[in-house]
Scaffold this motif. Structure first.
Motif, PDB file in Angstrom:
ATOM      1  N   LEU A 151      11.090  16.515   1.334  1.00 39.48           N
ATOM      2  CA  LEU A 151      10.877  15.808   2.561  1.00 39.48           C
ATOM      3  C   LEU A 151      10.494  14.464   2.458  1.00 39.48           C
ATOM      4  O   LEU A 151      10.296  13.964   3.775  1.00 39.48           O
ATOM      5  N   SER A 152      10.307  13.930   1.588  1.00 32.55           N
ATOM      6  CA  SER A 152       9.940  12.513   1.355  1.00 32.55           C
ATOM      7  C   SER A 152      10.258  12.028  -0.052  1.00 32.55           C
ATOM      8  O   SER A 152      10.091  12.648  -1.044  1.00 32.55           O
ATOM      9  N   ASP A 153      10.683  10.628   0.060  1.00 31.19           N
ATOM     10  CA  ASP A 153      10.863  10.014  -1.254  1.00 31.19           C
ATOM     11  C   ASP A 153       9.669   9.276  -1.882  1.00 31.19           C
ATOM     12  O   ASP A 153       9.496   8.775  -3.035  1.00 31.19           O
ATOM     13  N   VAL A 154       8.648   9.402  -1.114  1.00 31.61           N
ATOM     14  CA  VAL A 154       7.219   8.851  -1.413  1.00 31.61           C
ATOM     15  C   VAL A 154       6.797   9.435  -2.696  1.00 31.61           C
ATOM     16  O   VAL A 154       6.805  10.750  -2.863  1.00 31.61           O
ATOM     17  N   ASP A 155       6.248   8.804  -3.821  1.00 30.38           N
ATOM     18  CA  ASP A 155       5.809   9.319  -5.198  1.00 30.38           C
ATOM     19  C   ASP A 155       4.686  10.287  -4.901  1.00 30.38           C
ATOM     20  O   ASP A 155       3.726  10.045  -3.911  1.00 30.38           O
ATOM     21  N   THR A 156       4.296  11.203  -5.848  1.00 28.56           N
ATOM     22  CA  THR A 156       3.279  12.280  -5.805  1.00 28.56           C
ATOM     23  C   THR A 156       2.394  11.564  -5.697  1.00 28.56           C
ATOM     24  O   THR A 156       0.932  11.963  -4.918  1.00 28.56           O
ATOM     25  N   ASP A 157       1.696  10.552  -6.349  1.00 30.01           N
ATOM     26  CA  ASP A 157       0.459  10.067  -6.690  1.00 30.01           C
ATOM     27  C   ASP A 157       0.016   9.619  -5.212  1.00 30.01           C
ATOM     28  O   ASP A 157      -0.926   9.633  -4.762  1.00 30.01           O
ATOM     29  N   THR A 158       1.120   8.749  -4.589  1.00 32.62           N
ATOM     30  CA  THR A 158       0.668   8.246  -3.359  1.00 32.62           C
ATOM     31  C   THR A 158       0.454   9.465  -2.098  1.00 32.62           C
ATOM     32  O   THR A 158      -0.382   9.335  -1.432  1.00 32.62           O
ATOM     33  N   LEU A 159       1.036  10.465  -2.368  1.00 31.10           N
ATOM     34  CA  LEU A 159       0.991  11.756  -1.487  1.00 31.10           C
ATOM     35  C   LEU A 159      -0.486  12.424  -1.641  1.00 31.10           C
ATOM     36  O   LEU A 159      -0.953  12.728  -0.709  1.00 31.10           O
ATOM     37  N   ASN A 160      -0.662  12.193  -2.900  1.00 31.21           N
ATOM     38  CA  ASN A 160      -1.963  12.942  -3.287  1.00 31.21           C
ATOM     39  C   ASN A 160      -3.121  12.339  -2.748  1.00 31.21           C
ATOM     40  O   ASN A 160      -4.371  12.853  -2.419  1.00 31.21           O
ATOM     41  N   ALA A 161      -2.913  11.016  -2.583  1.00 29.57           N
ATOM     42  CA  ALA A 161      -4.071  10.032  -1.890  1.00 29.57           C
ATOM     43  C   ALA A 161      -4.059   9.820  -0.326  1.00 29.57           C
ATOM     44  O   ALA A 161      -4.979   9.577   0.142  1.00 29.57           O
ATOM     45  N   ALA A 162      -2.983  10.606   0.248  1.00 32.40           N
ATOM     46  CA  ALA A 162      -2.915  10.593   1.662  1.00 32.40           C
ATOM     47  C   ALA A 162      -3.550  11.518   2.362  1.00 32.40           C
ATOM     48  O   ALA A 162      -4.046  12.432   1.798  1.00 32.40           O
ATOM     49  N   GLU A 163      -4.004  11.135   3.479  1.00 34.05           N
ATOM     50  CA  GLU A 163      -5.009  12.173   4.560  1.00 34.05           C
ATOM     51  C   GLU A 163      -3.984  13.421   4.623  1.00 34.05           C
ATOM     52  O   GLU A 163      -2.850  13.318   4.983  1.00 34.05           O
ATOM     53  N   ALA A 164      -4.694  14.427   4.867  1.00 37.99           N
ATOM     54  CA  ALA A 164      -3.836  16.004   5.389  1.00 37.99           C
ATOM     55  C   ALA A 164      -3.132  15.553   6.715  1.00 37.99           C
ATOM     56  O   ALA A 164      -1.855  16.102   6.733  1.00 37.99           O
ATOM     57  N   SER A 165      -3.684  14.809   7.709  1.00 36.59           N
ATOM     58  CA  SER A 165      -2.850  14.524   8.922  1.00 36.59           C
ATOM     59  C   SER A 165      -1.563  13.832   8.744  1.00 36.59           C
ATOM     60  O   SER A 165      -0.478  14.123   9.319  1.00 36.59           O
ATOM     61  N   ARG A 166      -1.575  12.645   7.829  1.00 35.53           N
ATOM     62  CA  ARG A 166      -0.399  12.137   7.217  1.00 35.53           C
ATOM     63  C   ARG A 166       0.747  12.986   6.430  1.00 35.53           C
ATOM     64  O   ARG A 166       1.944  12.997   7.055  1.00 35.53           O
ATOM     65  N   LEU A 167       0.040  13.813   5.730  1.00 36.22           N
ATOM     66  CA  LEU A 167       1.196  14.791   5.167  1.00 36.22           C
ATOM     67  C   LEU A 167       1.765  15.963   5.917  1.00 36.22           C
ATOM     68  O   LEU A 167       2.949  16.005   6.020  1.00 36.22           O
ATOM     69  N   ILE A 168       0.951  16.291   7.072  1.00 33.68           N
ATOM     70  CA  ILE A 168       1.666  17.262   8.294  1.00 33.68           C
ATOM     71  C   ILE A 168       2.589  16.316   8.867  1.00 33.68           C
ATOM     72  O   ILE A 168       3.754  17.046   8.830  1.00 33.68           O
ATOM     73  N   ASP A 169       2.353  14.863   9.148  1.00 33.95           N
ATOM     74  CA  ASP A 169       3.423  14.384   9.876  1.00 33.95           C
ATOM     75  C   ASP A 169       4.807  14.127   8.865  1.00 33.95           C
ATOM     76  O   ASP A 169       5.811  14.295   9.465  1.00 33.95           O
ATOM     77  N   ILE A 170       4.595  14.020   7.720  1.00 31.90           N
ATOM     78  CA  ILE A 170       5.491  13.892   6.768  1.00 31.90           C
ATOM     79  C   ILE A 170       6.556  15.031   7.001  1.00 31.90           C
ATOM     80  O   ILE A 170       7.572  15.022   6.911  1.00 31.90           O
ATOM     81  N   ILE A 171       5.677  16.210   6.616  1.00 35.12           N
ATOM     82  CA  ILE A 171       6.404  17.494   6.601  1.00 35.12           C
ATOM     83  C   ILE A 171       7.193  17.684   8.145  1.00 35.12           C
ATOM     84  O   ILE A 171       8.429  18.062   7.845  1.00 35.12           O
ATOM     85  N   VAL A 172       6.471  17.329   9.253  1.00 36.57           N
ATOM     86  CA  VAL A 172       7.099  17.831  10.293  1.00 36.57           C
ATOM     87  C   VAL A 172       8.310  16.812  10.733  1.00 36.57           C
ATOM     88  O   VAL A 172       9.401  17.037  11.128  1.00 36.57           O
TER      89      VAL A 172
END
Length: 181
Positions: A151-172
């Motif tokens: 669902l995103s090309d952002v690297d895993t380390d950056t995703l792991n550092a992101a807030e949950a609300s941002r991760l939810i937005d990426i998924i949706v």
């Protein structure tokens, strides 16, 4: 000592076609933190357990975690648990966990990432429902969903550092156009 925190009234159907009862269990770790896991039992079968599903600072927070588990989470956890090697145990007394802790983590040799829910399936029932179910998950589950479904090309380390609300937005944002297409 481990204890049963929540007994779920709804049964869970496994990918093996069996119907399971589920209980959320928890126990204090040597460092004083608490861990939580799930145990599943099918009629006439020996119980099975998940790996550690949460780490919390105390018993009360572990109970709070257990009370917020959704049927979708239980289904995903059961599916993951059924993929693990089954450790046979003798039947235990009622109202006690069958195990003193979660199953050991299984390290995969491949790049496969497990996803606790299918965001496309849930989105078809409504974006609000998907957002609610995602909000109940730990950030690492959200990262796994993003990775598993590309669902995103952002690297895993950056995703792991992101807030949950941002991760939810990426998924949706990643699911919405694919479902509409």
């Amino acid at each position: 000592m481990a204890e049963v925190l929540v007994t779920f009234t709804e049964t869970v159907r496994g990918v093996d076609g069996k119907t399971y009862t589920a209980v959320a269990c928890g126990g204090e770790m040597p460092d004083g933190m608490w861990q939580g896991w799930l145990e599943f039992t099918a009629a006439g079968e020996e119980p099975i357990r998940s790996g550690r599903e949460t780490t919390q600072p105390n018993r009360q927070d572990t109970i709070y975690w257990a009370t917020g588990l959704t049927p979708v989470f239980l289904e995903g956890c059961l599916a993951r648990t059924l993929k693990q090697p089954i450790r046979r145990i003798a039947p235990a007394a009622a109202a006690r966990p069958h195990f003193d802790g979660p199953a050991a983590a299984i390290v995969s040799d491949g790049p496969s990432t497990e996803s606790v829910l299918d965001p496309f399936s849930v989105y078809r029932k409504g974006e609000a429902l998907l957002r609610r179910q995602l909000a109940a998950l730990a950030s690492w589950h959200l990262v796994n969903i993003i990775r598993r479904h590309a669902l995103s090309d952002v690297d895993t380390d950056t995703l792991n550092a992101a807030e949950a609300s941002r991760l939810i937005d990426i998924i949706v944002d990643g699911v919405r156009p694919r479902v509409r297409a």
